[in-house]
Scaffold this active site. Structure first.
Site, short mmCIF file in Angstrom:
data_model
loop_
_atom_site.label_atom_id
_atom_site.label_comp_id
_atom_site.label_asym_id
_atom_site.label_seq_id
_atom_site.Cartn_x
_atom_site.Cartn_y
_atom_site.Cartn_z
N THR A 1 0.86 -1.18 0.00
CA THR A 1 0.00 0.00 0.00
C THR A 1 0.90 1.24 0.00
O THR A 1 1.97 1.23 0.59
CB THR A 1 -0.94 0.04 1.23
OG1 THR A 1 -0.47 1.06 2.11
CG2 THR A 1 -0.94 -1.27 1.98
N TRP B 1 -15.05 17.49 17.32
CA TRP B 1 -14.46 17.05 16.06
C TRP B 1 -15.24 17.64 14.89
O TRP B 1 -16.44 17.48 14.79
CB TRP B 1 -14.47 15.53 15.96
CG TRP B 1 -13.54 14.85 16.92
CD1 TRP B 1 -12.93 15.39 18.01
CD2 TRP B 1 -13.12 13.48 16.86
NE1 TRP B 1 -12.15 14.46 18.63
CE2 TRP B 1 -12.25 13.27 17.96
CE3 TRP B 1 -13.39 12.42 15.99
CZ2 TRP B 1 -11.64 12.03 18.19
CZ3 TRP B 1 -12.79 11.19 16.24
CH2 TRP B 1 -11.92 11.01 17.33
N GLU C 1 -5.21 -3.15 4.36
CA GLU C 1 -4.82 -3.93 5.54
C GLU C 1 -5.89 -4.95 5.92
O GLU C 1 -5.66 -5.79 6.78
CB GLU C 1 -4.57 -2.99 6.73
CG GLU C 1 -3.32 -2.13 6.62
CD GLU C 1 -3.51 -0.88 5.74
OE1 GLU C 1 -4.58 -0.75 5.10
OE2 GLU C 1 -2.58 -0.06 5.70
N LYS D 1 -10.00 19.59 15.27
CA LYS D 1 -10.56 19.64 16.63
C LYS D 1 -10.73 21.07 17.08
O LYS D 1 -9.76 21.77 17.33
CB LYS D 1 -9.65 18.91 17.60
CG LYS D 1 -9.71 17.44 17.42
CD LYS D 1 -9.75 16.74 18.76
CE LYS D 1 -9.68 15.25 18.51
NZ LYS D 1 -8.53 14.65 19.15
#
Lengths: 535, 535
Positions: A178, A440, A325, A435
């Site tokens: 990757t 968030w 993954e 943030k």
């Protein structure tokens, strides 16, 4: 006590291929094979590799477009106990040197188109003992690479393997690299057991919906996610297990893809949003009927505009979620029969969600203190996963592997909300989230809103350090050509969405800067690392 | 390296149950629960068992009709590392003493209806520490059995388990005893890994057909194969993973079953042919609409007459194949869209076949010398199987286990033909096949033909030693009441089918004997062992 039955790729190869001898495997617009021929070719490929000295644990690499040959390698290489390294054909030469050396490739099967690339770097490919040529025509290309032979000729001369060996199901079957925005490519790897489990659970998830977007025994399958990229999401293994007709398109040329969908009556595919967008917007593709085509979108969030355009053409589009993954599929969005009756806008909102986990997959979302976020579809959390088909580590890379795992959970690097029915919605990458005073803010959500302004061509939102708030959002905006766009207009546009309750109130702190262009990575994604350094 | 993710029953419990909190689980015509309640009850059941000292490796047995409680035990017992013993409630008391002792049951959960049975044998159940009462009403029955408490009261008082432990996937999860026509019951057992794999592969096979008989997310499921019998074919695990509405019928009373199918809108079930025949022929069931009901038939061959009667009522009937030793499902018959367009007679022929193997299952047919029989749909062979979910042995029974396995293959004890498309057709039990001059004659096929004679009520065919041929077939025939039937007439009837090419020519050697009745086993099957001794 009889011993424990091992889960091996050969278990995915036997019955379905034998029981559909006349079923077709089509390559581009040029070649057609039956499953019976495919079986014989896989047996010969295995025999050829063994005869050339490939041993269990050796690595056989492939550089090819999506082809019947690639599918043959998906089976023959692991079935003799060797590891299949699917080389990303879009890598830069330096990255290719690195991955071939790092994976310790012993044999490379290379499409004639990539000979010039390998010639450039051949002096540095120390592990490679043999190169085998893949070509669609019978011509022998001029090359400085020491070729051992040509695939078709070697197959014709090979002794077929009939009984494939038994071995430990945890034997490594495949490797892939990757590429991130920074650092060297990272190797992920999957065992026979993991590929078998991913195939079964993926098939159960894809086929068990009542109607929308389901994959079944009478579909015609064509991948439009490269076969080098985590086994084309593992769906060729599922398609073969189903015994369906399969179409491998070679190079991705929009018109050729649309023509294949139409002429071969392809009913089931998967691709990234940009490919779907190309197929829907290329004028040369307009003449082809895409209605009834089911397509799973992954790799990046499906934009609402692309989803709508697909629905308008009668395409049954929906989202999947995963990463290199994770083998890769973790979640899928399927609409219920009731949801299919909703109006287009509601359907677009549903079809662009990340969806629900596959069987055996657990997804949880945590805040900075490791507490699980509530399932209110509003509160984001860092997404973590447990599943039987996650790479056990990055290959020979302890430093990065440590960051990948936390408390037995794999960090996906994504931030997501979830509703009470378990449906996820990815809102950002962990590292791109902003943030503001402890709350968030999603950079992707802000970008999506800014892009709805009629005068905006491109937008990227990053966090900027701020003494009072910790961070505040900074929007970099490229106006459409010939348009004079006041920065205040964008800020006002954002505020309207705050007022409507679409964006959290912290979004009004946004600063806007007009720019001429936004820096991209080698694969065309916005390079936020570079942007944060620049601003 | 991250450790290998273990395949545990708890992986089948998490997401689907959490994500469909309002989905229903219905018990008989009396109780309704939501998945949210089910989750809480499983957690409390686990807590209750732990509090009563149940440890990993202990055995918890259940004697109940098909119920929500049984489903709760399917999860809670293995999820705390204990073994679930599903007791066959139809066993004779002596067999029950044997199986409870052989399985070393520590705790028995017993429905009030079976208290009298346990009272008879309680002095001989040495391993059992506790008895827990299962009852649909709150009455306390009079019993000499030392009850520890009542299920609902104990659940209400229990501390729920929220985090279930991790352990080795090869840990034993379930045990069940099979009863043959001779000898003691034999124990089969399955691990967490095996049940998870059977669930995934079974679901993939059941759900991936284009249309006919497929199981999907919007079905309503009701088992009519007892939950004590190899986990009701493992389909409750699949149903829960799908998140569908589930109906557990309690005792099998034909009219109540038909009413449940109609009122709860059950769309997917499985049963043995005799139950289906009862539902179709009981006059009390006639008023209920069964159309659209999908039902898999197993346990015995689906007679063509029953298949036809089901199709006439609009029931989507088809066959499955498996055995107690194989968890149990090995093969399923699914019709393609083209096959669904064929006339009823052709469909009956297809729907009564044994079908194709599940993913990961290999079935082969061998002659006496171990050579594989050709796939011509005519040549029979002894059926052997490889699959990841076969019992590793009979529990604590080396002698019988040795006969079960040969060269890494499990002997099914069945004889089958197979066509070129991989579809199997069981023709006989190995031990019932008749060998005439080296050729195999199917006793089941001969019986089927003889039963087509209008004056025949019952028939059984066995092999009789013969100096010249080795064996010749002997037909024992019960004529219909009040009919005078010449033995020659039956022989002539058989010869007609030989002339038509339906039966092999060796069938003309048949001898016919008229009898008043045919001896049966305790479960109502023809007792061929006894017949061979008698004649």
């Amino acid at each position: 006590m009889h011993s424990i039955h091992q889960l091996l790729i050969k278990n995915l190869f036997q019955a379905p291929i034998q029981d559909h001898p006349e079923q077709e495997i089509v390559y581009a617009e040029t070649l057609r094979f039956t499953y019976a021929q495919f079986r014989e070719r896989v047996r010969r490929l295995a025999g050829m590799l063994l005869a050339r000295g490939v041993k269990p644990g050796d690595t056989v690499a492939v550089m090819d477009y999506d082809s019947h040959r690639y599918l043959e390698c998906y089976y023959a290489v692991p079935m003799i106990g060797a590891v299949l390294h699917t080389i990303n054909i879009r890598l830069a030469p330096e990255q290719m040197v690195y991955t071939i050396g790092h994976a310790e490739d012993d044999v490379v099967l290379v499409n004639a188109d990539f000979l010039p690339l390998l010639e450039q770097i051949k002096g540095r490919l120390d592990t490679v003992r043999e190169y085998i040529l893949l070509t669609d025509n019978n011509e022998s290309p001029q090359t400085a690479l020491p070729l051992s032979g040509e695939y078709e000729a070697l197959l014709a001369a090979a002794e077929p393997v009939v009984d494939f060996p038994d071995f430990d199901e945890n034997t490594r079957a495949t490797t892939f690299y990757t590429t991130g925005t920074t650092g060297l490519p990272k190797g992920v790897f999957f065992s026979h057991r993991q590929l078998v489990l991913h195939t079964l659970a993926g098939l159960a998830a894809l086929s068990s919906n009542a109607d929308q977007g389901r994959f079944h025994r009478e579909d015609v399958y064509m991948p439009i996610t490269p076969m080098f990229h985590v086994h084309a999401w593992g769906i060729p293994y599922m398609a073969t297990l189903l015994g369906v007709k399969q179409v491998y398109p070679g190079r991705y040329v929009p018109e050729a893809l649309a023509r294949l969908i139409s002429t071969e009556r392809v009913t089931f595919s998967h691709c990234v949003p940009t490919i779907l967008h190309m197929l829907l917007s290329d004028p040369k593709c307009e003449q082809y009927d895409l209605s009834g085509w089911k397509v799973v979108i992954g790799g990046a969030a499906l934009p609402k505009s692309v989803c709508k355009a697909a629905l308008d053409r009668g395409v049954d589009v929906f989202s999947g979620y995963g990463m290199s993954e994770s083998c890769p599929i973790l979640a899928l969005t399927h609409l219920s029969t009731d949801e299919l009756l909703q109006d287009q806008e509601s359907q677009v909102a549903l079809r662009t969600r990340t969806g629900r986990p596959l069987p055996l997959v657990r997804l949880r979302r945590v805040d900075d203190d490791g507490r699980e976020a509530p399932d209110d579809d509003k509160t984001p959390g860092a997404l973590q996963v447990r599943a039987p088909w996650l790479t056990q580590s990055y290959l020979k890379d302890e430093r990065n592997s440590e960051k990948l795992w936390a408390d037995g959970w794999m960090n996906t690097g994504d931030v997501a909300c979830r509703d009470a029915s378990g449906s996820l919605r990815i809102t950002d990458r962990t590292k791109d989230v902003i943030k503001v005073g402890g709350e968030w803010l999603s950079s992707l959500e802000l970008e999506d809103i800014i892009l709805r302004h009629p005068d905006v061509a491109e937008a990227a939102v990053i966090g900027k350090p701020d003494l009072r708030w910790g961070e505040t959002p900074l929007a970099l905006v490229v106006p459409k050509q010939g348009v004079t766009l006041p920065e205040k207009g964008i800020a006002h546009h954002v505020k309207c969405f705050v007022d409507k309750g679409v964006l959290p109130k912290e979004a009004v702190l946004i600063k806007v800067r007009l720019v001429e262009s936004i820096v991209k990575t080698s694969v065309g994604k916005t390079n936020k690392v570079a942007l944060r350094e620049m601003y």
